[in-house]
Design a protein around this motif. Structure first.
Motif, short mmCIF file in Angstrom:
data_model
loop_
_atom_site.label_atom_id
_atom_site.label_comp_id
_atom_site.label_asym_id
_atom_site.label_seq_id
_atom_site.Cartn_x
_atom_site.Cartn_y
_atom_site.Cartn_z
N GLN A 93 -18.89 4.05 23.94
CA GLN A 93 -19.78 4.30 22.80
C GLN A 93 -20.80 5.39 23.14
N LEU A 94 -21.36 5.34 24.34
CA LEU A 94 -22.31 6.37 24.77
C LEU A 94 -21.64 7.74 24.86
N ALA A 95 -20.39 7.76 25.32
CA ALA A 95 -19.67 9.03 25.45
C ALA A 95 -19.46 9.70 24.09
N GLN A 96 -19.48 8.92 23.03
CA GLN A 96 -19.30 9.49 21.69
C GLN A 96 -20.42 10.47 21.33
N ASN A 97 -21.52 10.46 22.07
CA ASN A 97 -22.62 11.38 21.85
C ASN A 97 -22.49 12.67 22.66
N ASP A 98 -21.45 12.75 23.49
CA ASP A 98 -21.25 13.92 24.35
C ASP A 98 -20.28 14.87 23.67
N PRO A 99 -20.75 16.07 23.30
CA PRO A 99 -19.87 17.03 22.61
C PRO A 99 -18.61 17.38 23.42
N LYS A 100 -18.72 17.47 24.74
CA LYS A 100 -17.55 17.79 25.57
C LYS A 100 -16.49 16.69 25.46
N PHE A 101 -16.94 15.45 25.45
CA PHE A 101 -16.04 14.31 25.30
C PHE A 101 -15.33 14.38 23.96
N LEU A 102 -16.08 14.65 22.91
CA LEU A 102 -15.50 14.71 21.56
C LEU A 102 -14.51 15.86 21.42
N VAL A 103 -14.85 17.03 21.96
CA VAL A 103 -13.96 18.18 21.88
C VAL A 103 -12.68 17.92 22.68
N ARG A 104 -12.82 17.37 23.88
CA ARG A 104 -11.64 17.06 24.69
C ARG A 104 -10.72 16.08 23.98
N ASN A 105 -11.30 15.04 23.38
CA ASN A 105 -10.48 14.04 22.69
C ASN A 105 -9.80 14.64 21.47
N ALA A 106 -10.48 15.51 20.76
CA ALA A 106 -9.87 16.17 19.60
C ALA A 106 -8.71 17.05 20.06
N ALA A 107 -8.89 17.74 21.17
CA ALA A 107 -7.82 18.59 21.70
C ALA A 107 -6.62 17.75 22.14
N LEU A 108 -6.88 16.62 22.77
CA LEU A 108 -5.78 15.73 23.17
C LEU A 108 -4.98 15.29 21.95
N GLN A 109 -5.69 14.92 20.88
CA GLN A 109 -5.02 14.50 19.65
C GLN A 109 -4.23 15.65 19.03
N ALA A 110 -4.83 16.84 19.01
CA ALA A 110 -4.18 17.99 18.38
C ALA A 110 -2.93 18.43 19.15
N PHE A 111 -3.03 18.48 20.46
CA PHE A 111 -1.92 18.97 21.26
C PHE A 111 -0.86 17.91 21.57
N TYR A 112 -1.30 16.67 21.73
CA TYR A 112 -0.38 15.63 22.22
C TYR A 112 -0.21 14.46 21.26
N GLY A 113 -0.63 14.62 20.02
CA GLY A 113 -0.52 13.54 19.04
C GLY A 113 0.88 12.94 19.02
N GLY A 114 0.95 11.62 19.03
CA GLY A 114 2.22 10.92 19.01
C GLY A 114 2.85 10.70 20.37
N THR A 115 2.16 11.14 21.44
CA THR A 115 2.67 10.96 22.80
C THR A 115 1.64 10.16 23.60
#
Length: 169
Positions: A121-143
């Motif tokens: 929950q605390l990590a949700q306030n970290d922009p780097k965490f959010l950007v990395r997670n969005a990139a993981l979803q965009a590049f590797y969605g469904g895997t």
């Protein structure tokens, strides 16, 4: 049988030893519905053994001025250890206990789950965490690579003591 490889580089005047213990399983091994299992299991190892409850293990590490930090990854999980050089043998003794005699006490696992969910929950306030997670979803969605090594709230909530024991094996 597990294979243990020790890579050693020494500095004669060093007052501290930094040891990296690498376990060759990470978030790619979590499974579709158990995102965070590798990290949860690694952190659970530090919550007590069959020979030392959590408070005793924490006290033993503190008494030798050692720290152990879990760093989850997709392909491996790292335990970053630091200890004063003269106390390396004591740390290795504790690590042997941690990796040979895990307890996975149900009360400790629930307390750890709460800690992991709070950290997430605390990590949700970290922009780097959010950007990395969005990139993981965009590049590797469904895997399996779509989930962050720290896991997801849904995945962490689903993990049972049996899951921890089986993953550890």
């Amino acid at each position: 049988d597990p294979v243990w490889t020790l890579v050693h580089e020494s500095s004669p005047g060093a007052s501290q030893v930094q040891l990296t213990w690498i376990v060759r399983s990470g978030s790619l091994d979590d499974g579709a519905t158990k995102s965070g299992l590798a990290k949860f299991t690694a952190r659970a190892l530090l919550r007590g053994t069959t020979t030392r409850p959590h408070s005793d293990l924490a006290q033993a590490l503190q008494s030798i001025s050692a720290s152990v930090i879990v760093v989850p990854g997709q392909e491996d999980t790292r335990f970053l250890c630091t200890v004063p050089a003269p106390l390396l043998d004591s740390l290795l003794h504790l690590l042997r206990d941690i990796f040979s005699n895990p307890e996975f006490d149900p009360l400790e696992m629930e307390a750890l789950r709460k800690d992991l969910l709070s950290e997430l929950q605390l990590a949700q306030n970290d922009p780097k965490f959010l950007v990395r997670n969005a990139a993981l979803q965009a590049f590797y969605g469904g895997t399996p690579a779509q989930n962050p090594p720290e896991g997801t709230a849904d995945g962490l909530s689903r993990i049972t003591g049996l899951d921890l024991r089986q993953f550890f094996k």
